[in-house]
Scaffold this motif. Sequence first.
Motif, PDB file in Angstrom:
ATOM      1  N   LEU A 121     -17.825 -57.677 -64.249  1.00 19.28           N
ATOM      2  CA  LEU A 121     -17.625 -56.254 -64.518  1.00 19.28           C
ATOM      3  C   LEU A 121     -16.906 -56.001 -65.834  1.00 19.28           C
ATOM      4  CD1 LEU A 121     -16.691 -54.933 -60.955  1.00 19.28           C
ATOM      5  CD2 LEU A 121     -18.629 -54.199 -62.335  1.00 19.28           C
ATOM      6  N   GLY A 122     -16.067 -56.931 -66.250  1.00 16.27           N
ATOM      7  CA  GLY A 122     -15.353 -56.768 -67.508  1.00 16.27           C
ATOM      8  C   GLY A 122     -13.849 -56.698 -67.323  1.00 16.27           C
ATOM      9  N   GLU A 123     -13.132 -56.815 -68.427  1.00 12.75           N
ATOM     10  CA  GLU A 123     -11.675 -56.901 -68.390  1.00 12.75           C
ATOM     11  C   GLU A 123     -11.025 -55.614 -67.909  1.00 12.75           C
ATOM     12  OE1 GLU A 123      -8.039 -58.467 -71.280  1.00 12.75           O
ATOM     13  OE2 GLU A 123     -10.003 -57.972 -72.138  1.00 12.75           O
ATOM     14  N   SER A 124     -11.575 -54.466 -68.287  1.00  6.67           N
ATOM     15  CA  SER A 124     -10.974 -53.194 -67.879  1.00  6.67           C
ATOM     16  C   SER A 124     -10.975 -53.038 -66.365  1.00  6.67           C
ATOM     17  CB  SER A 124     -11.716 -52.023 -68.523  1.00  6.67           C
ATOM     18  OG  SER A 124     -11.614 -52.074 -69.939  1.00  6.67           O
ATOM     19  N   TRP A 125     -12.082 -53.386 -65.726  1.00 10.75           N
ATOM     20  CA  TRP A 125     -12.168 -53.291 -64.272  1.00 10.75           C
ATOM     21  C   TRP A 125     -11.182 -54.254 -63.624  1.00 10.75           C
ATOM     22  CZ3 TRP A 125     -15.007 -49.560 -61.974  1.00 10.75           C
ATOM     23  CH2 TRP A 125     -15.998 -48.941 -62.729  1.00 10.75           C
ATOM     24  N   ALA A 126     -11.028 -55.411 -64.218  1.00 10.93           N
ATOM     25  CA  ALA A 126     -10.084 -56.389 -63.674  1.00 10.93           C
ATOM     26  C   ALA A 126      -8.654 -55.856 -63.723  1.00 10.93           C
ATOM     27  CB  ALA A 126     -10.184 -57.714 -64.434  1.00 10.93           C
ATOM     28  N   TRP A 127      -8.298 -55.209 -64.828  1.00  7.70           N
ATOM     29  CA  TRP A 127      -6.943 -54.664 -64.951  1.00  7.70           C
ATOM     30  C   TRP A 127      -6.699 -53.522 -63.964  1.00  7.70           C
ATOM     31  CZ3 TRP A 127      -2.854 -56.848 -66.375  1.00  7.70           C
ATOM     32  CH2 TRP A 127      -2.798 -57.716 -67.454  1.00  7.70           C
ATOM     33  N   VAL A 128      -7.710 -52.701 -63.737  1.00 10.09           N
ATOM     34  CA  VAL A 128      -7.571 -51.621 -62.741  1.00 10.09           C
ATOM     35  C   VAL A 128      -7.271 -52.213 -61.369  1.00 10.09           C
ATOM     36  CG1 VAL A 128      -8.767 -49.774 -61.501  1.00 10.09           C
ATOM     37  CG2 VAL A 128      -9.013 -49.977 -63.984  1.00 10.09           C
ATOM     38  N   LEU A 129      -7.991 -53.259 -60.996  1.00 10.42           N
ATOM     39  CA  LEU A 129      -7.762 -53.905 -59.707  1.00 10.42           C
ATOM     40  C   LEU A 129      -6.358 -54.491 -59.635  1.00 10.42           C
ATOM     41  CD1 LEU A 129      -8.932 -54.825 -56.974  1.00 10.42           C
ATOM     42  CD2 LEU A 129      -9.661 -56.930 -58.114  1.00 10.42           C
ATOM     43  N   VAL A 130      -5.922 -55.143 -60.707  1.00  9.77           N
ATOM     44  CA  VAL A 130      -4.589 -55.743 -60.728  1.00  9.77           C
ATOM     45  C   VAL A 130      -3.517 -54.668 -60.568  1.00  9.77           C
ATOM     46  CG1 VAL A 130      -2.912 -56.955 -62.162  1.00  9.77           C
ATOM     47  CG2 VAL A 130      -5.265 -57.776 -62.050  1.00  9.77           C
ATOM     48  N   VAL A 131      -3.616 -53.595 -61.327  1.00  6.29           N
ATOM     49  CA  VAL A 131      -2.617 -52.518 -61.254  1.00  6.29           C
ATOM     50  C   VAL A 131      -2.612 -51.891 -59.864  1.00  6.29           C
ATOM     51  CG1 VAL A 131      -2.023 -50.223 -62.118  1.00  6.29           C
ATOM     52  CG2 VAL A 131      -2.674 -52.029 -63.722  1.00  6.29           C
ATOM     53  N   ASP A 132      -3.780 -51.639 -59.313  1.00  3.52           N
ATOM     54  CA  ASP A 132      -3.907 -51.060 -57.979  1.00  3.52           C
ATOM     55  C   ASP A 132      -3.190 -51.921 -56.939  1.00  3.52           C
ATOM     56  OD1 ASP A 132      -4.689 -49.720 -55.702  1.00  3.52           O
ATOM     57  OD2 ASP A 132      -6.815 -50.229 -55.861  1.00  3.52           O
ATOM     58  N   ALA A 133      -3.493 -53.201 -56.930  1.00  2.00           N
ATOM     59  CA  ALA A 133      -2.921 -54.100 -55.915  1.00  2.00           C
ATOM     60  C   ALA A 133      -1.431 -54.342 -56.133  1.00  2.00           C
ATOM     61  CB  ALA A 133      -3.675 -55.427 -55.924  1.00  2.00           C
ATOM     62  N   VAL A 134      -1.021 -54.496 -57.392  1.00  2.84           N
ATOM     63  CA  VAL A 134       0.391 -54.784 -57.665  1.00  2.84           C
ATOM     64  C   VAL A 134       1.267 -53.589 -57.303  1.00  2.84           C
ATOM     65  CG1 VAL A 134       2.050 -55.191 -59.516  1.00  2.84           C
ATOM     66  CG2 VAL A 134      -0.042 -56.550 -59.393  1.00  2.84           C
ATOM     67  N   LEU A 135       0.806 -52.367 -57.575  1.00  2.00           N
ATOM     68  CA  LEU A 135       1.576 -51.184 -57.192  1.00  2.00           C
ATOM     69  C   LEU A 135       1.729 -51.089 -55.676  1.00  2.00           C
ATOM     70  CD1 LEU A 135       0.334 -48.355 -59.593  1.00  2.00           C
ATOM     71  CD2 LEU A 135       2.619 -49.346 -59.474  1.00  2.00           C
ATOM     72  N   ALA A 136       0.622 -51.284 -54.959  1.00  2.00           N
ATOM     73  CA  ALA A 136       0.677 -51.194 -53.498  1.00  2.00           C
ATOM     74  C   ALA A 136       1.561 -52.285 -52.911  1.00  2.00           C
ATOM     75  CB  ALA A 136      -0.735 -51.284 -52.929  1.00  2.00           C
ATOM     76  N   ALA A 137       1.398 -53.515 -53.394  1.00  2.00           N
ATOM     77  CA  ALA A 137       2.201 -54.627 -52.883  1.00  2.00           C
ATOM     78  C   ALA A 137       3.663 -54.479 -53.271  1.00  2.00           C
ATOM     79  CB  ALA A 137       1.651 -55.956 -53.402  1.00  2.00           C
ATOM     80  N   GLY A 138       3.916 -54.002 -54.488  1.00  2.00           N
ATOM     81  CA  GLY A 138       5.292 -53.855 -54.947  1.00  2.00           C
ATOM     82  C   GLY A 138       6.064 -52.813 -54.161  1.00  2.00           C
ATOM     83  N   LEU A 139       5.429 -51.673 -53.883  1.00  2.00           N
ATOM     84  CA  LEU A 139       6.079 -50.639 -53.089  1.00  2.00           C
ATOM     85  C   LEU A 139       6.352 -51.139 -51.678  1.00  2.00           C
ATOM     86  CD1 LEU A 139       7.081 -47.735 -52.887  1.00  2.00           C
ATOM     87  CD2 LEU A 139       4.751 -47.029 -52.301  1.00  2.00           C
ATOM     88  N   ALA A 140       5.367 -51.823 -51.089  1.00  2.00           N
ATOM     89  CA  ALA A 140       5.565 -52.379 -49.748  1.00  2.00           C
ATOM     90  C   ALA A 140       6.694 -53.403 -49.741  1.00  2.00           C
ATOM     91  CB  ALA A 140       4.260 -53.014 -49.263  1.00  2.00           C
ATOM     92  N   GLN A 141       6.778 -54.201 -50.790  1.00  2.00           N
ATOM     93  CA  GLN A 141       7.812 -55.236 -50.871  1.00  2.00           C
ATOM     94  C   GLN A 141       9.212 -54.631 -50.815  1.00  2.00           C
ATOM     95  OE1 GLN A 141       7.059 -58.382 -50.856  1.00  2.00           O
ATOM     96  NE2 GLN A 141       8.762 -59.542 -51.684  1.00  2.00           N
ATOM     97  N   LEU A 142       9.411 -53.545 -51.545  1.00  2.00           N
ATOM     98  CA  LEU A 142      10.729 -52.907 -51.577  1.00  2.00           C
ATOM     99  C   LEU A 142      11.120 -52.362 -50.208  1.00  2.00           C
ATOM    100  CD1 LEU A 142      10.527 -50.996 -54.986  1.00  2.00           C
ATOM    101  CD2 LEU A 142      11.842 -53.066 -54.486  1.00  2.00           C
ATOM    102  N   VAL A 143      10.181 -51.700 -49.544  1.00  2.00           N
ATOM    103  CA  VAL A 143      10.501 -51.080 -48.253  1.00  2.00           C
ATOM    104  C   VAL A 143      10.689 -52.143 -47.173  1.00  2.00           C
ATOM    105  CG1 VAL A 143       9.665 -49.495 -46.470  1.00  2.00           C
ATOM    106  CG2 VAL A 143       9.325 -48.952 -48.878  1.00  2.00           C
TER     107      VAL A 143
END
Length: 454
Positions: A92-114
């Motif tokens: 798909l390309g690098e841009s799509w890969a970065w969107v996936l990374v940001v999406d998952a890291v934000l969700a996992a990071g917020l869950a980690q804190l709580v």
Amino acid sequence: MPETERSVDVSAVWDGNWRGYLPEMGPSWVAGAIAAGPATMASLVTAGATFGYALLWVVVLSAVLGATAQYLSMRLGLLTEAGLVTVVERHLGESWAWVLVVDAVLAAGLAQLVIMKGVADISATVTGIDARLWGVAWAVVLAVGLAGRGYRFLERLAKLLVFGVVVAFLLSLIVVPIDPAAAASGLVPRVPAGVDGALVAAGILGGAVHITLITMHSYTMRARGWTTREYGLATFDVGASMLVAFGLYSLAIFFVAAGVLHSPSVTASDLTAVSAAQALGPLVGANAKWLFLLGLWGAAVSTLGGNTIVPPYLLADKLGWETDVSDTRYRLLVAAVALLSGAGAFVGGAFFPLLVLVLAFGLVGTPFAIAIVLYLLNGDAVSEPTSPLANFGGGVLFVVTTVLAVNFVRTRVVGSIGDPLPTFVLLFAVALGLVTLGLFGKGVYEAVGSGSAG
């Protein structure tokens, strides 16, 4: 037929060697340890205590859809034998890969804190020592354990804790009164009126179908060295952990809460760990609070460990690093995520409502991850075609998570625009929605072009 010549099929378990599979299970149990954590427990207890048996259908659906999501992720990981981010970047390309990374890291990071807030709060309740000190201490323990001992230690701990929690709650059903007629009525799909019903339903499904579970699976299988030769084992692993173990865990907790704690005076926003502990009163009397807190603590610790490795997996893969502790850069990344999670002990607010909100937030980012997996499974990323049944399951999974995510944003977020967090969630949801529509349009365009060429 020799092993190397066998065609990979959606049925997967061609030799029926389930006895041989039992001791080899693992990667999906790490996902199960995250799914069967305090956030899911909070949503299930909240659902049963607030609405009785009305959301039983969501509980059942969560196990089925959770297993479906893990199966699709497993299939993509085995057929490509690469990390998900690498596969996305290739096709798909690098841009799509970065969107996936940001999406998952934000969700996992917020869950980690709580989740860290929960571990620290429970530790403080049990010992009387300040929760903030416990947060720092647990962050150090997490960093040393995961960065020092690696994946196999985490996998063994996950299997042990999930098995123990499932057995404990199944035993509790022996003495908890269950109304069969009321339970049967809960199998009819309906969401109780009001904001709380929609949010709790999203929270229950968010525990089983979460972007962190979908994105991590290819990496945990790589840590075990699994390839297409382990397709049967990997399929059995998903069924045993997500469909059976997680399903039993969810049903047992829900029935305990609906059978004992349900009261018209209980509301989701007011539920606390102490009030939820009373659900175990018929089992241990005055010690109910401490037994419940101990179970919640164990679930939180196992979830915290599994969730910690998700951002490092995705970021390391995107940066071209190895995704195991043999690479010093990955090891330092794991340690950094673990140490930063200590900040969760300083987060304000009640633990249970925050957990349900975190699950629902994760659900907002999940449809995009599902769309990515389905796109890759039906494109040139894999050599084996995906069966109509698997695609149908993925389609249902995408529709259900999208509807729940949209309903969550509409009922919980839109009315609070102006406040920082709701505004961020809305912008995040809109951005991912547009990206997902773009991916859908790309898939349709390619399918039409391919059909015309044919």
